[in-house]
Design a protein around this motif. Structure first.
Motif, PDB file in Angstrom:
ATOM      1  N   ARG A  58       0.831  -1.212   0.000  1.00  0.00           N
ATOM      2  CA  ARG A  58       0.000   0.000   0.000  1.00  0.00           C
ATOM      3  C   ARG A  58       0.869   1.267   0.000  1.00  0.00           C
ATOM      4  N   GLU A  59       0.276   2.341  -0.511  1.00  0.00           N
ATOM      5  CA  GLU A  59       1.003   3.603  -0.618  1.00  0.00           C
ATOM      6  C   GLU A  59       0.228   4.762   0.024  1.00  0.00           C
ATOM      7  N   PRO A  60       0.021   4.705   1.361  1.00  0.00           N
ATOM      8  CA  PRO A  60      -0.627   5.852   2.020  1.00  0.00           C
ATOM      9  C   PRO A  60       0.231   7.109   1.965  1.00  0.00           C
ATOM     10  N   GLY A  61       1.520   6.952   1.638  1.00  0.00           N
ATOM     11  CA  GLY A  61       2.407   8.104   1.475  1.00  0.00           C
ATOM     12  C   GLY A  61       2.025   9.006   0.320  1.00  0.00           C
ATOM     13  N   HIS A  62       1.023   8.589  -0.486  1.00  0.00           N
ATOM     14  CA  HIS A  62       0.596   9.454  -1.598  1.00  0.00           C
ATOM     15  C   HIS A  62       0.090  10.805  -1.105  1.00  0.00           C
ATOM     16  N   ILE A  63      -0.365  10.843   0.142  1.00  0.00           N
ATOM     17  CA  ILE A  63      -0.902  12.100   0.667  1.00  0.00           C
ATOM     18  C   ILE A  63       0.237  13.073   0.972  1.00  0.00           C
ATOM     19  N   GLU A  64       1.269  12.575   1.624  1.00  0.00           N
ATOM     20  CA  GLU A  64       2.442  13.416   1.858  1.00  0.00           C
ATOM     21  C   GLU A  64       3.078  13.833   0.529  1.00  0.00           C
ATOM     22  N   TYR A  65       3.150  12.902  -0.420  1.00  0.00           N
ATOM     23  CA  TYR A  65       3.719  13.222  -1.740  1.00  0.00           C
ATOM     24  C   TYR A  65       2.959  14.391  -2.381  1.00  0.00           C
ATOM     25  N   ALA A  66       1.631  14.345  -2.282  1.00  0.00           N
ATOM     26  CA  ALA A  66       0.815  15.424  -2.869  1.00  0.00           C
ATOM     27  C   ALA A  66       1.101  16.768  -2.209  1.00  0.00           C
ATOM     28  N   SER A  67       1.455  16.728  -0.925  1.00  0.00           N
ATOM     29  CA  SER A  67       1.783  17.986  -0.243  1.00  0.00           C
ATOM     30  C   SER A  67       3.022  18.628  -0.856  1.00  0.00           C
ATOM     31  N   HIS A  68       3.964  17.807  -1.317  1.00  0.00           N
ATOM     32  CA  HIS A  68       5.180  18.326  -1.941  1.00  0.00           C
ATOM     33  C   HIS A  68       4.902  18.922  -3.322  1.00  0.00           C
ATOM     34  N   LEU A  69       3.739  18.622  -3.870  1.00  0.00           N
ATOM     35  CA  LEU A  69       3.320  19.226  -5.143  1.00  0.00           C
ATOM     36  C   LEU A  69       2.528  20.511  -4.918  1.00  0.00           C
ATOM     37  N   GLY A  70       2.420  20.914  -3.657  1.00  0.00           N
ATOM     38  CA  GLY A  70       1.717  22.155  -3.339  1.00  0.00           C
ATOM     39  C   GLY A  70       0.215  22.020  -3.187  1.00  0.00           C
ATOM     40  N   LEU A  71      -0.274  20.781  -3.039  1.00  0.00           N
ATOM     41  CA  LEU A  71      -1.717  20.560  -2.992  1.00  0.00           C
ATOM     42  C   LEU A  71      -2.315  20.708  -1.596  1.00  0.00           C
ATOM     43  N   GLY A  72      -1.466  20.883  -0.577  1.00  0.00           N
ATOM     44  CA  GLY A  72      -2.011  21.056   0.753  1.00  0.00           C
ATOM     45  C   GLY A  72      -0.998  20.814   1.850  1.00  0.00           C
ATOM     46  N   VAL A  73      -1.501  20.817   3.087  1.00  0.00           N
ATOM     47  CA  VAL A  73      -0.681  20.712   4.291  1.00  0.00           C
ATOM     48  C   VAL A  73      -0.777  19.298   4.858  1.00  0.00           C
ATOM     49  N   TYR A  74       0.376  18.665   5.075  1.00  0.00           N
ATOM     50  CA  TYR A  74       0.401  17.293   5.587  1.00  0.00           C
ATOM     51  C   TYR A  74       0.716  17.219   7.076  1.00  0.00           C
ATOM     52  N   ASP A  75       1.532  18.099   7.577  1.00  0.00           N
ATOM     53  CA  ASP A  75       1.985  18.057   8.966  1.00  0.00           C
ATOM     54  C   ASP A  75       0.799  18.311   9.911  1.00  0.00           C
ATOM     55  N   LEU A  76       0.497  17.318  10.755  1.00  0.00           N
ATOM     56  CA  LEU A  76      -0.634  17.457  11.683  1.00  0.00           C
ATOM     57  C   LEU A  76      -0.509  18.682  12.575  1.00  0.00           C
ATOM     58  N   LYS A  77       0.719  19.059  12.915  1.00  0.00           N
ATOM     59  CA  LYS A  77       0.920  20.209  13.790  1.00  0.00           C
ATOM     60  C   LYS A  77       0.506  21.514  13.113  1.00  0.00           C
ATOM     61  N   GLN A  78       0.409  21.474  11.785  1.00  0.00           N
ATOM     62  CA  GLN A  78       0.044  22.679  11.043  1.00  0.00           C
ATOM     63  C   GLN A  78      -1.399  22.631  10.519  1.00  0.00           C
ATOM     64  N   ILE A  79      -2.146  21.615  10.935  1.00  0.00           N
ATOM     65  CA  ILE A  79      -3.551  21.486  10.507  1.00  0.00           C
ATOM     66  C   ILE A  79      -4.465  21.896  11.659  1.00  0.00           C
ATOM     67  N   ALA A  80      -5.271  22.902  11.433  1.00  0.00           N
ATOM     68  CA  ALA A  80      -6.226  23.382  12.432  1.00  0.00           C
ATOM     69  C   ALA A  80      -7.553  22.649  12.233  1.00  0.00           C
ATOM     70  N   VAL A  81      -7.974  21.904  13.243  1.00  0.00           N
ATOM     71  CA  VAL A  81      -9.200  21.112  13.143  1.00  0.00           C
ATOM     72  C   VAL A  81     -10.247  21.676  14.099  1.00  0.00           C
ATOM     73  N   THR A  82     -11.420  21.949  13.548  1.00  0.00           N
ATOM     74  CA  THR A  82     -12.560  22.364  14.359  1.00  0.00           C
ATOM     75  C   THR A  82     -13.544  21.205  14.416  1.00  0.00           C
ATOM     76  N   ASN A  83     -13.936  20.805  15.607  1.00  0.00           N
ATOM     77  CA  ASN A  83     -14.885  19.708  15.797  1.00  0.00           C
ATOM     78  C   ASN A  83     -16.231  20.261  16.264  1.00  0.00           C
ATOM     79  N   ILE A  84     -17.284  19.864  15.589  1.00  0.00           N
ATOM     80  CA  ILE A  84     -18.634  20.341  15.882  1.00  0.00           C
ATOM     81  C   ILE A  84     -19.548  19.135  16.108  1.00  0.00           C
ATOM     82  N   GLU A  85     -20.367  19.205  17.119  1.00  0.00           N
ATOM     83  CA  GLU A  85     -21.338  18.156  17.393  1.00  0.00           C
ATOM     84  C   GLU A  85     -22.743  18.674  17.101  1.00  0.00           C
ATOM     85  N   VAL A  86     -23.515  17.914  16.347  1.00  0.00           N
ATOM     86  CA  VAL A  86     -24.900  18.306  15.998  1.00  0.00           C
ATOM     87  C   VAL A  86     -25.856  17.338  16.660  1.00  0.00           C
TER      88      VAL A  86
END
Length: 360
Positions: free
Chosen positions: A332-360
């Motif tokens: 398996r290649e779950p590293g495809h997500i980190e690879y995509a980050s190197h192409l400028g498609l987004g942020v991979y580092d969890l420390k740099q991802i802001a997550v908002t959790n909402i309960e409905v």
């Protein structure tokens, strides 16, 4: 955890990308909310015993998620951050697990309702997928107004008329005869904006299938050629496809339908024992950030079930037993997500991802 950066230059195929489209000044991926994700959860959203989805709860989840993502005070303003009445919008659904798991009709119907509320005519809204048999099995027509276009690129498997011959990625993986993967014509010739609506699923080759794989493999022809025996080129191919213009610039919103998920056997869903119910919808513009969160969702569930890690790279655990969670069909290649980050498609580092959790 393994890293995509562990791959050497010789591991990455040589890609020839052909496109007449220049990137927009502010491409849709990663978009205005790079490194941001909003997770909305509701126990009321789906009955895990019957698979019945509560439409009212989903509508509230869509409203809360979009308002939180954009900071808008109301739904209309939230959606108006991305769309206006002049847009022609493609909604890229995922139906590869149909008829058991797919981008839920209630989620897609709610998206359509909000687009129509902005004044976008039904004729300018498209629900689309690659394969007609999968798309038809879902019956989105029962959940959207008359006039909405519901279109598959391949009415018969392998048909090429709906792909743009002038926009493609060329590479030779395993000596195959056809070395091109062409982009869907609707993306290059019709849509001004795209909404990506993937599911939360395990994937035998890619590790997981989320935003990146749905927008990449779901918008190009001839992609299954990237797998052969135990080897898969999903590490680099997924990100390479997702970065091709105009797909990258026009994909402006990611809404991950995690009401129901698949923790093994994906992207299909033949065996109900591999389905689970996160009861969550995730919102953002950054496909890498959302998929990075998905990695942990799938890995945690697989660990709880005693399944092989998505990060396992031992050939001893590669067996032709696709529905045995203790083995894999590919490395398996779950590293495809980190690879995509190197192409400028987004942020991979969890420390740099802001997550908002909402309960409905």
């Amino acid at each position: 955890m393994a890293s995509a950066s562990a791959a050497t230059a010789t591991d990455i195929p040589k890609y020839r990308v052909v496109s007449r489209f220049a990137p927009s000044p502010k491409p849709g991926m990663p978009g205005p909310f790079a490194g941001k994700a909003v997770r909305v959860h509701s126990e009321k959203s789906v009955d895990s015993a019957t698979d019945r989805v509560d439409e009212g709860t989903v509508a509230e989840m869509l409203s809360r998620g979009m308002r939180s993502l954009t900071g808008a005070k109301n739904e209309r303003d939230a959606w108006a951050n991305f769309f206006d009445a002049t847009d022609i919008v493609g909604i890229k659904v995922n139906c590869s697990g149909a008829p058991k798991i797919y981008s839920a009709r209630q989620v897609v119907g709610g998206i359509v309702s909000n687009l129509i509320a902005l004044g976008i005519p039904a004729r300018n809204i498209y629900i689309y997928e690659r394969f007609q048999d999968q798309l038809s099995s879902v019956r989105y027509d029962r959940s959207v107004p008359a006039g909405i276009n519901i279109i598959a690129a391949e009415t018969t498997r392998g048909s090429s008329a709906s792909y743009d011959p002038n926009t493609y990625v060329e590479t030779n993986f395993f000596g195959e005869d056809d070395t091109r993967s062409n982009m869907i014509r609707l993306v290059t010739e019709r849509f001004t904006k795209i909404i990506n609506v993937p599911n939360m699923k395990d994937h035998a080759a890619a590790g997981v299938t989320g935003c990146l794989k749905n927008i990449a493999y779901g918008n190009f022809s001839n992609v299954a050629r990237s797998h052969n025996r135990e080897k898969t080129n999903t590490l680099s191919f997924i990100g390479t496809l997702a970065a091709v213009e105009p797909l990258r610039s026009r994909t402006v919103l990611q809404i991950m339908d995690g009401l129901c998920g698949v923790w093994h056997g994906g992207p299909f869903s033949e065996d109900p024992k591999f389905r689970f119910y996160p009861k969550t919808i995730v919102f953002g513009t950054d496909p890498v950030a959302i998929d990075r969160l998905l990695l942990d969702v799938i890995e945690t569930k697989r660990k709880a079930e005693g399944a092989l890690s998505i990060w396992d790279r031992s050939m001893d655990n590669v067996k032709p037993r696709r529905l045995d969670p203790h083995f894999g069909s590919f490395i398996r290649e779950p590293g495809h997500i980190e690879y995509a980050s190197h192409l400028g498609l987004g942020v991979y580092d969890l420390k740099q991802i802001a997550v908002t959790n909402i309960e409905v």
